[in-house]
Design an enzyme around this catalytic site. Structure first.
Site, PDB file in Angstrom:
ATOM      1  N   ASP A  72       0.829  -1.201   0.000  1.00  0.00           N
ATOM      2  CA  ASP A  72       0.000   0.000   0.000  1.00  0.00           C
ATOM      3  C   ASP A  72       0.864   1.252   0.000  1.00  0.00           C
ATOM      4  O   ASP A  72       2.055   1.212   0.346  1.00  0.00           O
ATOM      5  CB  ASP A  72      -0.961   0.004   1.192  1.00  0.00           C
ATOM      6  CG  ASP A  72      -0.234   0.009   2.536  1.00  0.00           C
ATOM      7  OD1 ASP A  72       0.816  -0.640   2.650  1.00  0.00           O
ATOM      8  OD2 ASP A  72      -0.718   0.665   3.486  1.00  0.00           O
ATOM      9  N   GLU A 136       0.194  -1.223   5.733  1.00  0.00           N
ATOM     10  CA  GLU A 136       1.224  -0.671   6.599  1.00  0.00           C
ATOM     11  C   GLU A 136       1.050   0.819   6.809  1.00  0.00           C
ATOM     12  O   GLU A 136       1.402   1.350   7.870  1.00  0.00           O
ATOM     13  CB  GLU A 136       2.607  -0.949   5.993  1.00  0.00           C
ATOM     14  CG  GLU A 136       3.790  -0.659   6.927  1.00  0.00           C
ATOM     15  CD  GLU A 136       4.254   0.793   6.908  1.00  0.00           C
ATOM     16  OE1 GLU A 136       5.011   1.185   7.812  1.00  0.00           O
ATOM     17  OE2 GLU A 136       3.861   1.552   5.984  1.00  0.00           O
TER      18      GLU A 136
END
Length: 422
Positions: A72, A136
Site C-alpha cells: 500500500d 502498513e
C-alpha cells in the site's frame, strides 16, 4: 525475466492508495511472479481486497529469515507532481511514482533477487519467508497484525527480519554512510476529548471545551522534550564522529544535527520523544459553544521510554482533557552489536568499498512492530546506493517520489549476496 526497474514500474502502476480500493491487484501480480518462478505463494485477505502474499523458500538452514514489505501507499495528488504518480515512468535514470521509495522499490528488489536466484538454481543459505503486506500505511490491522495473529504458522522458525527503512547511502566526504536500523520509536496515536457546557457564543463561557482543548494542544505542541540517548543512538553518534573525524558534541545535539546536514538527519528526530497535534474537530456553528471538542495527536517515543512519555502527556493535557489510543505500539529494538548486523554490513561493504555501515533508530514505525509481537527481531535493511543530491527522507510521502534505477540494481546485488552468502 523482468528487470528490477520493470517490476518497480509495474507495481507503481497499481493504485494501492490507503485508504482506497485495496492492494489486491498488486498482490496478484506479486503472487504470479512468485508462482511462475516455482514457488507456492499463500494469498489471503483480512478484508475484501486487503490482500497479503506470503511465500517460503527452503534453504540450507531451517533458521528462517523474513523479508517483508508493504504494497500500500499514501495518497498522491497528480496536480502536484511532475508526472502522474501512478505512471511508473522511468525518466533521467529514475523510476517515478508513489511508492518508488516507500516501498514498492524495495519490494521490487526482493522479487528481482529471489527470481534471479530461482532462475540460476541458487538455494538460499537459510529458509526465506517473503511477505508482501497490506495496510502498513495505516495501523496494519488488515496486513501485518492480521498476518501474525491469523496466519502465525507461516512465520514458524523465523528469528530475524529485514525491511524498511535502512541500508540506504548518505554521502559524507570520501565515505558513504549506510544506516542499518536496529530499532524504531514506538507509536502512540491519541484521540483527545474535552467536554464542557454548550451555550450561546455571545455570552461569557461557562466551560468552553474548545478553549480547554486548544490550551492543552498548545502545551503539547510547545513542550520541549528532553534529550534521551538510547544505546543504539549513542553508538550511531560515536560512529558518525569517527566517520567525519570530529566527535559529535553530546551537549549540543540539535546544533550538531544542523552542522552534519544529511548525516544529522539520522539522529535529529531520534534523540527525544515527540508529540504533534495533527487533527482538530469542534463545533458546528459560529455562534454556538459546543459541548465537546476533539483532536488527534501523533505521539512517538523511544525504546524504553513509554511510561515517561505517557506521564508527560497526561501532565500537559491536564485533568479536563481525556485521551484514548487510536493506535499504540511498543518501540521494538533488535540486538546490536550482533552477528546478523555484521552480516548485513558485510553485504554492503562487499558491493561498495566506500560503505560505512552504522546503527540507526527509525523516527517512525513499520510492520516490524507487528512481527516483534511474535518474537521476530527486525532490522531496517532495504539497500540502496543513492545519488548525493537525492533527498531520501524527502521522498517518503513527498511529491515526485522517485528511486534511481542504478540504486535498485545495487540493492538486488546486496540482497542476493546476503541471502546466498555469495
Amino acid at each position: 525475466m523482468k528487470s528490477v526497474a520493470e517490476i518497480c514500474s509495474d507495481l507503481i502502476r497499481f493504485d494501492t492508495t490507503n485508504p482506497g480500493s485495496g492492494e489486491r491487484p498488486a498482490a496478484e501480480y506479486t503472487a504470479t511472479l512468485l508462482a511462475d518462478a516455482g514457488l507456492e505463494p499463500v494469498v489471503f485477505e483480512a478484508a475484501p481486497k486487503r490482500t497479503t502474499v506470503v511465500a517460503r523458500i527452503a534453504g540450507d538452514s531451517p533458521d528462517a529469515l523474513l523479508v517483508h514489505g508493504h504494497l500500500d501507499v499514501v495518497p498522491a495528488d497528480p496536480a502536484e507532481w511532475r508526472m502522474h504518480p501512478f505512471s511508473g515512468e522511468i525518466v533521467d535514470g529514475c523510476v517515478y511514482g508513489r511508492g518508488a521509495v516507500d516501498m514498492k522499490g524495495s519490494c521490487a528488489m526482493t522479487l528481482a533477487a529471489v527470481l534471479g536466484m530461482a532462475a540460476r538454481g541458487e538455494r538460499p543459505r537459510r529458509d526465506l519467508v517473503l511477505a508482501f503486506l497490506a495496510d502498513e500505511e495505516a495501523t496494519g490491522d488488515h496486513g501485518s497484525r492480521h498476518a501474525v495473529t491469523e496466519h502465525r504458522e507461516l512465520f514458524d522458525g523465523v528469528s530475524e527480519a529485514i525491511s524498511e527503512s535502512g541500508g540506504f547511502s548518505v554521502a559524507s566526504g570520501g565515505h558513504r554512510v549506510y544506516p542499518i536500523a536496529v530499532g524504531e520509536r514506538g507509536t502512540a496515536w491519541m484521540k483527545l476529548t474535552a467536554h464542557g457546557v454548550a451555550g450561546h457564543g455571545s455570552r461569557p463561557p461557562v466551560d468552553n471545551p474548545v478553549a480547554t482543548l486548544v490550551h492543552a494542544l498548545s502545551r503539547v505542541a510547545s513542550h520541549r522534550w528532553p534529550v534521551r540517548l538510547t544505546p543504539s543512538v549513542a553508538a550511531l553518534l560515536k560512529e558518525l564522529g569517527e566517520v567525519t573525524g570530529r566527535p559529535v558534541d553530546l551537549d549540543r545535539l540539535d546544533e550538531e544535527a544542523a552542522r552534519l546536514g544529511p548525516l544529522g538527519s539520522l539522529f535529529k528526530s531520534q534523540i527525544r520523544n515527540s508529540a504533534n497535534p495533527t487533527m482538530l474537530d469542534a463545533g458546528y456553528k459560529v455562534n454556538v459553544v459546543p459541548s465537546t471538542a476533539e483532536a488527534h495527536v501523533d505521539g512517538r517515543y523511544l525504546p524504553g521510554l513509554r511510561e515517561e512519555f505517557l506521564e508527560t502527556i497526561d501532565e500537559l493535557l491536564g485533568a479536563k482533557v481525556t485521551r484514548e489510543f487510536v493506535n499504540l505500539e511498543d518501540a521494538p529494538d533488535a540486538p546490536y552489536p550482533s552477528a546478523f548486523f555484521d552480516e548485513l554490513a558485510g553485504a554492503l561493504t562487499a558491493e561498495d568499498p566506500l560503505a560505512r555501515p552504522v546503527p540507526y533508530v527509525m523516527a517512525g514505525g513499520t510492520d516490524a512492530k507487528s512481527f516483534a509481537r511474535i518474537g521476530i527481531k527486525g532490522y531496517g535493511f532495504a539497500p540502496l546506493m543513492l545519488r548525493p543530491d537525492l533527498d531520501y527522507f524527502g521522498m517518503f510521502h513527498g511529491k515526485d517520489e522517485r528511486v534511481p534505477v542504478e540504486g535498485l540494481e545495487f540493492g538486488v546485488r546486496v540482497l542476493t549476496r546476503l541471502l546466498t552468502n555469495d
